[in-house]
Design a protein around this motif. Sequence first.
Motif, PDB file in Angstrom:
ATOM      1  N   ASP A  26      18.338  50.256  52.585  1.00 13.33           N
ATOM      2  CA  ASP A  26      17.181  49.573  53.882  1.00 13.33           C
ATOM      3  C   ASP A  26      17.786  47.931  54.676  1.00 13.33           C
ATOM      4  OD1 ASP A  26      14.279  49.836  53.692  1.00 13.33           O
ATOM      5  OD2 ASP A  26      15.015  48.049  54.573  1.00 13.33           O
ATOM      6  N   LEU A  27      18.082  47.981  56.081  1.00 13.69           N
ATOM      7  CA  LEU A  27      18.284  47.057  56.135  1.00 13.69           C
ATOM      8  C   LEU A  27      17.799  45.822  55.664  1.00 13.69           C
ATOM      9  CD1 LEU A  27      19.417  45.859  58.778  1.00 13.69           C
ATOM     10  CD2 LEU A  27      17.526  46.233  60.308  1.00 13.69           C
ATOM     11  N   LEU A  28      16.068  45.207  54.898  1.00 10.64           N
ATOM     12  CA  LEU A  28      16.181  44.161  54.469  1.00 10.64           C
ATOM     13  C   LEU A  28      16.118  43.960  53.054  1.00 10.64           C
ATOM     14  CD1 LEU A  28      12.463  45.342  56.444  1.00 10.64           C
ATOM     15  CD2 LEU A  28      14.598  43.361  57.032  1.00 10.64           C
ATOM     16  N   PRO A  29      16.952  43.223  52.684  1.00  9.82           N
ATOM     17  CA  PRO A  29      17.023  42.443  51.238  1.00  9.82           C
ATOM     18  C   PRO A  29      16.162  43.088  50.549  1.00  9.82           C
ATOM     19  CG  PRO A  29      18.323  40.411  52.713  1.00  9.82           C
ATOM     20  CD  PRO A  29      17.770  41.707  53.542  1.00  9.82           C
ATOM     21  N   PRO A  87       6.635  41.902  65.686  1.00 11.57           N
ATOM     22  CA  PRO A  87       7.317  40.811  64.458  1.00 11.57           C
ATOM     23  C   PRO A  87       8.294  39.873  64.854  1.00 11.57           C
ATOM     24  CG  PRO A  87       7.668  43.098  63.154  1.00 11.57           C
ATOM     25  CD  PRO A  87       7.192  42.948  65.002  1.00 11.57           C
ATOM     26  N   THR A  88       8.645  38.399  63.598  1.00 11.56           N
ATOM     27  CA  THR A  88       8.836  37.604  64.379  1.00 11.56           C
ATOM     28  C   THR A  88      10.320  37.825  63.621  1.00 11.56           C
ATOM     29  OG1 THR A  88       8.641  36.158  62.784  1.00 11.56           O
ATOM     30  CG2 THR A  88       7.235  35.848  64.261  1.00 11.56           C
ATOM     31  N   SER A  89      10.657  38.223  62.220  1.00 15.72           N
ATOM     32  CA  SER A  89      11.696  38.423  62.342  1.00 15.72           C
ATOM     33  C   SER A  89      12.851  39.754  62.970  1.00 15.72           C
ATOM     34  CB  SER A  89      11.682  38.799  60.228  1.00 15.72           C
ATOM     35  OG  SER A  89      12.963  39.691  59.748  1.00 15.72           O
ATOM     36  N   GLU A  90      13.469  39.551  62.860  1.00 18.09           N
ATOM     37  CA  GLU A  90      15.304  40.591  63.801  1.00 18.09           C
ATOM     38  C   GLU A  90      15.021  41.737  63.532  1.00 18.09           C
ATOM     39  OE1 GLU A  90      17.402  42.106  66.437  1.00 18.09           O
ATOM     40  OE2 GLU A  90      15.371  40.313  66.631  1.00 18.09           O
ATOM     41  N   ARG A  93      11.989  43.905  63.206  1.00 12.82           N
ATOM     42  CA  ARG A  93      11.915  44.747  63.819  1.00 12.82           C
ATOM     43  C   ARG A  93      12.363  45.795  64.048  1.00 12.82           C
ATOM     44  NH1 ARG A  93      14.379  45.820  68.338  1.00 12.82           N
ATOM     45  NH2 ARG A  93      15.931  43.960  67.581  1.00 12.82           N
ATOM     46  N   LYS A  94      13.874  45.847  63.926  1.00  9.76           N
ATOM     47  CA  LYS A  94      14.831  46.420  63.244  1.00  9.76           C
ATOM     48  C   LYS A  94      14.298  47.634  62.849  1.00  9.76           C
ATOM     49  CE  LYS A  94      19.015  46.995  64.268  1.00  9.76           C
ATOM     50  NZ  LYS A  94      20.084  46.293  64.248  1.00  9.76           N
ATOM     51  N   ALA A  95      13.204  47.024  61.690  1.00 10.10           N
ATOM     52  CA  ALA A  95      13.131  48.188  60.167  1.00 10.10           C
ATOM     53  C   ALA A  95      12.270  48.863  60.962  1.00 10.10           C
ATOM     54  CB  ALA A  95      12.723  47.542  58.740  1.00 10.10           C
TER      55      ALA A  95
END
Length: 199
Positions: A26-29, A87-90, A93-95
């Motif tokens: 996944d992209l998000l840690p 979303p404010t988080s890049e 947003r990509k997810a």
Amino acid sequence: ELGCGCGVVSLACLLGNERLAAHGVDLLPELVAAATANSRSLGLAARFSAQVLDAADPDAAASLPSRAYHVVAATPPYYTLGTGRLPTSEARRKALFAEEGTLTGFIATAKRALAPQGRIALIYPWTFRERLFHALESENFVTHKIMHVCTVNGSPTRFLIEAGTVRDGRRAVLKETLPLHLPDGSLTSEALAYCPWLR
């Protein structure tokens, strides 16, 4: 599993079959950490691993073993930019939001990771099905099964579950419907048969 989130799909498969092992990316840690923690709390840590990786980026995906997995599952981002509040988080947003090449990147990563005769399984909104079918065809996937997922039996299809393999010559497509709920809101027998761990 590409875009594994907190590990729901992979961990459900492991609960259903003790012979399986799974690897999620996944992209998000924070989601990779959640998936790892969930595997520990379910007693599945020995059969589950996860890493931070952008599945839509072919260069990043090159770190995955090639031709190593019998099944690759994915729920690629499908919202398009300009169709909602970002979303404010890049990374978030990509997810959630697909950019040009996101879907084809996911499918190319799956193709590289699949063992010979391996299968891809994708969950995708019915309204965007042509986009999905075109992306699969561009990577030479052959569709074997399409499952129409609807909220209540007889209601419009909301999502589809598509399964296929690369270039094995088989063209027959099995189509099924998976209603999730009865009119009273309880789960259908079909949903429970498909996901017995929901009992």
